[in-house]
Design a protein around this motif. Structure first.
Motif, short mmCIF file in Angstrom:
data_model
loop_
_atom_site.label_atom_id
_atom_site.label_comp_id
_atom_site.label_asym_id
_atom_site.label_seq_id
_atom_site.Cartn_x
_atom_site.Cartn_y
_atom_site.Cartn_z
N ALA A 270 0.82 -1.21 0.00
CA ALA A 270 0.00 0.00 0.00
C ALA A 270 0.85 1.25 0.00
O ALA A 270 0.43 2.28 -0.49
N GLY A 271 2.05 1.18 0.56
CA GLY A 271 2.87 2.38 0.62
C GLY A 271 4.33 2.09 0.51
O GLY A 271 5.16 2.79 1.07
N GLY A 272 4.69 1.03 -0.23
CA GLY A 272 6.08 0.65 -0.31
C GLY A 272 6.96 1.71 -0.93
O GLY A 272 8.16 1.74 -0.71
N ASN A 273 6.39 2.59 -1.76
CA ASN A 273 7.17 3.65 -2.37
C ASN A 273 7.23 4.90 -1.48
O ASN A 273 7.76 5.93 -1.88
N GLY A 274 6.70 4.78 -0.27
CA GLY A 274 6.75 5.90 0.66
C GLY A 274 5.58 6.84 0.59
O GLY A 274 5.48 7.77 1.37
N THR A 275 4.66 6.61 -0.35
CA THR A 275 3.50 7.49 -0.51
C THR A 275 2.22 6.68 -0.48
O THR A 275 2.12 5.63 -1.14
N LEU A 276 1.26 7.15 0.27
CA LEU A 276 -0.06 6.51 0.34
C LEU A 276 -1.11 7.54 -0.04
O LEU A 276 -1.19 8.60 0.57
N ALA A 277 -1.88 7.25 -1.08
CA ALA A 277 -2.96 8.14 -1.52
C ALA A 277 -4.30 7.47 -1.24
O ALA A 277 -4.49 6.29 -1.55
N VAL A 278 -5.21 8.20 -0.64
CA VAL A 278 -6.52 7.67 -0.26
C VAL A 278 -7.61 8.58 -0.82
O VAL A 278 -7.56 9.81 -0.62
N ASP A 279 -8.57 7.99 -1.52
CA ASP A 279 -9.75 8.71 -1.98
C ASP A 279 -10.94 8.29 -1.13
O ASP A 279 -11.17 7.08 -0.94
N LEU A 280 -11.67 9.25 -0.63
CA LEU A 280 -12.79 8.99 0.27
C LEU A 280 -14.10 9.48 -0.34
O LEU A 280 -14.17 10.56 -0.92
N THR A 281 -15.14 8.69 -0.19
CA THR A 281 -16.51 9.12 -0.49
C THR A 281 -17.40 8.59 0.61
O THR A 281 -17.12 7.54 1.20
N GLY A 282 -18.45 9.31 0.90
CA GLY A 282 -19.33 8.85 1.96
C GLY A 282 -20.56 9.72 2.09
O GLY A 282 -20.68 10.77 1.46
N ASN A 283 -21.48 9.25 2.91
CA ASN A 283 -22.67 10.02 3.22
C ASN A 283 -23.18 9.60 4.59
O ASN A 283 -22.85 8.52 5.08
N GLY A 284 -23.98 10.46 5.18
CA GLY A 284 -24.48 10.14 6.51
C GLY A 284 -25.40 11.20 7.05
O GLY A 284 -25.89 12.07 6.31
N GLU A 285 -25.62 11.14 8.36
CA GLU A 285 -26.48 12.11 9.03
C GLU A 285 -25.86 12.46 10.38
O GLU A 285 -25.15 11.65 10.97
N ALA A 286 -26.13 13.68 10.81
CA ALA A 286 -25.55 14.17 12.05
C ALA A 286 -26.65 14.65 12.99
O ALA A 286 -27.65 15.23 12.56
N THR B 78 -21.58 6.20 6.30
CA THR B 78 -21.10 5.10 5.48
C THR B 78 -20.00 5.66 4.59
O THR B 78 -20.21 6.65 3.89
N VAL B 79 -18.83 5.05 4.62
CA VAL B 79 -17.69 5.62 3.92
C VAL B 79 -16.97 4.55 3.11
O VAL B 79 -16.91 3.37 3.51
N ASN B 80 -16.46 4.96 1.96
CA ASN B 80 -15.68 4.08 1.11
C ASN B 80 -14.30 4.70 0.88
O ASN B 80 -14.20 5.87 0.50
N ALA B 81 -13.25 3.94 1.15
CA ALA B 81 -11.88 4.43 0.98
C ALA B 81 -11.20 3.59 -0.11
O ALA B 81 -11.21 2.36 -0.05
N LYS B 82 -10.63 4.27 -1.10
CA LYS B 82 -9.91 3.60 -2.17
C LYS B 82 -8.44 3.95 -2.08
O LYS B 82 -8.07 5.12 -1.95
N MET B 83 -7.58 2.91 -2.15
CA MET B 83 -6.13 3.13 -2.09
C MET B 83 -5.42 1.96 -2.75
O MET B 83 -5.85 0.82 -2.63
N ALA B 84 -4.37 2.29 -3.48
CA ALA B 84 -3.49 1.28 -4.07
C ALA B 84 -4.25 0.16 -4.79
O ALA B 84 -3.92 -1.01 -4.67
N GLY B 85 -5.30 0.53 -5.52
CA GLY B 85 -5.99 -0.45 -6.34
C GLY B 85 -7.08 -1.25 -5.66
O GLY B 85 -7.68 -2.11 -6.29
N PHE B 86 -7.34 -1.01 -4.38
CA PHE B 86 -8.45 -1.71 -3.74
C PHE B 86 -9.26 -0.73 -2.91
O PHE B 86 -8.84 0.40 -2.65
N SER B 87 -10.45 -1.14 -2.51
CA SER B 87 -11.34 -0.25 -1.76
C SER B 87 -11.90 -0.97 -0.54
O SER B 87 -12.03 -2.20 -0.53
N ILE B 88 -12.21 -0.18 0.47
CA ILE B 88 -12.79 -0.69 1.71
C ILE B 88 -14.03 0.15 2.02
O ILE B 88 -13.95 1.38 2.07
N ALA B 89 -15.16 -0.51 2.23
CA ALA B 89 -16.39 0.17 2.60
C ALA B 89 -16.79 -0.23 4.00
O ALA B 89 -16.73 -1.42 4.35
N THR B 90 -17.16 0.75 4.80
CA THR B 90 -17.56 0.44 6.18
C THR B 90 -18.49 1.52 6.70
O THR B 90 -18.82 2.49 6.00
#
Length: 281
Positions: free
Chosen positions: A67-83, A92-104
């Motif tokens: 994910a960051g072997g070259n020393g740099t980690l880039a993360v794209d975030l999208t999400g929505n919710g209520e406060a 609910t948020v989705n994070a994309k980094m280094a070719g894969f994504s995590i939703a939680t």
């Protein structure tokens, strides 16, 4: 004819005296009204987009593997919710980094964060103040009013339209001392978190753009742009963590460079919202 003209001039003069033109709001007055309106809100829904780039020292980059072997980690975030103001939100948020994504899902209530494990689907707790990325420019959907109240300078970027509503667009430079003093009063802000926020604010630059209704002063959009170079040993010490990564001590002066842009759009003001604390397993 002269009498008629004189009478018309008299009527015009009296009308002008009786109905003086209202002076337009100054940026400071409009911003104060927006901050006051924010303090009166009970709830809102939101969506967000963000991009965070972090450059790590070699010791930390190795621990990040692919994910960051070259020393740099880039993360794209999208999400929505209520406060639910002032102390909880669900997102609910989705994070994309280094070719894969995590939703939680994330629920924050009374300063404590609950995160749903994307693999097991079970809820876990985590100290909000110990989340490194939270200290690197990601604005809290609950506390944007702090950025409206604690301002060093205001730049008026003109009026525009968002979702059919005419809005003011201001760019704000925070007063760091006032912002820290204001954050310190929040019950959920621990001494460790405050020390970390102080270090981050003092290690780079941050500007906040805000769009709020010209007539109703409700904030429709907040955009935060941050650029920091942070001493990792000091930051980890502020958070009460060990200055080591995967068993390797970080050398003196090891730093992380973070560039973050996060945009939050608010809508459905004071709509019915219920956020319950999840059961932790």
């Amino acid at each position: 004819m002269k009498r008629i003209l004189a009478s018309l001039l008299t009527v015009v003069a009296l009308t002008a005296c009786a109905s003086p033109l209202a002076k337009p709001e100054t940026p400071q007055q409009a911003l104060a009204a927006a901050a006051q309106k924010a303090g009166q809100l009970k709830s809102a829904k939101f969506d967000l987009q963000g991009h965070v780039t972090m450059t790590f020292p070699p010791q930390m980059a190795k621990s990040l593997g692919q994910a960051g072997g070259n020393g740099t980690l880039a993360v794209d975030l999208t999400g929505n919710g209520e406060a639910q103001f002032p102390d909880r939100y669900h997102m609910t948020v989705n994070a994309k980094m280094a070719g894969f994504s995590i939703a939680t899902e994330v629920i924050v209530a009374n300063g404590k964060a609950y995160v749903k494990n994307p693999l097991s689907g079970k809820w876990q707790t985590s100290a909000q103040s110990n989340n490194l990325t939270d200290q690197l420019g990601q604005p809290d959907p609950l506390s944007y009013d702090q950025y409206l109240k604690n301002v060093k300078s205001v730049k008026d970027l003109g009026d525009t339209t968002l979702g059919g509503t005419t809005v003011h667009h201001y760019q704000l430079t925070p007063d760091k001392d006032k912002l820290l003093a204001s954050l310190a009063k929040k019950p959920s802000m621990t001494a460790q978190a405050l020390a970390a926020v102080k270090q981050v604010l003092n290690s780079g630059t941050m500007t906040t753009d805000v769009w709020f209704g010209k007539d109703d002063h409700l904030v429709r959009r907040v955009s935060v742009n941050a650029d920091y170079t942070i001493d990792l040993n000091q930051l980890l010490g502020s958070l009460g963590a060990s200055a080591a990564t995967s068993g390797n001590s970080l050398p003196a002066g090891a730093s992380i460079h973070a560039i973050a842009t996060v945009v939050i759009n608010y809508h459905d003001f004071d709509a019915p919202v219920t956020i319950s604390i999840p059961t932790v397993s």
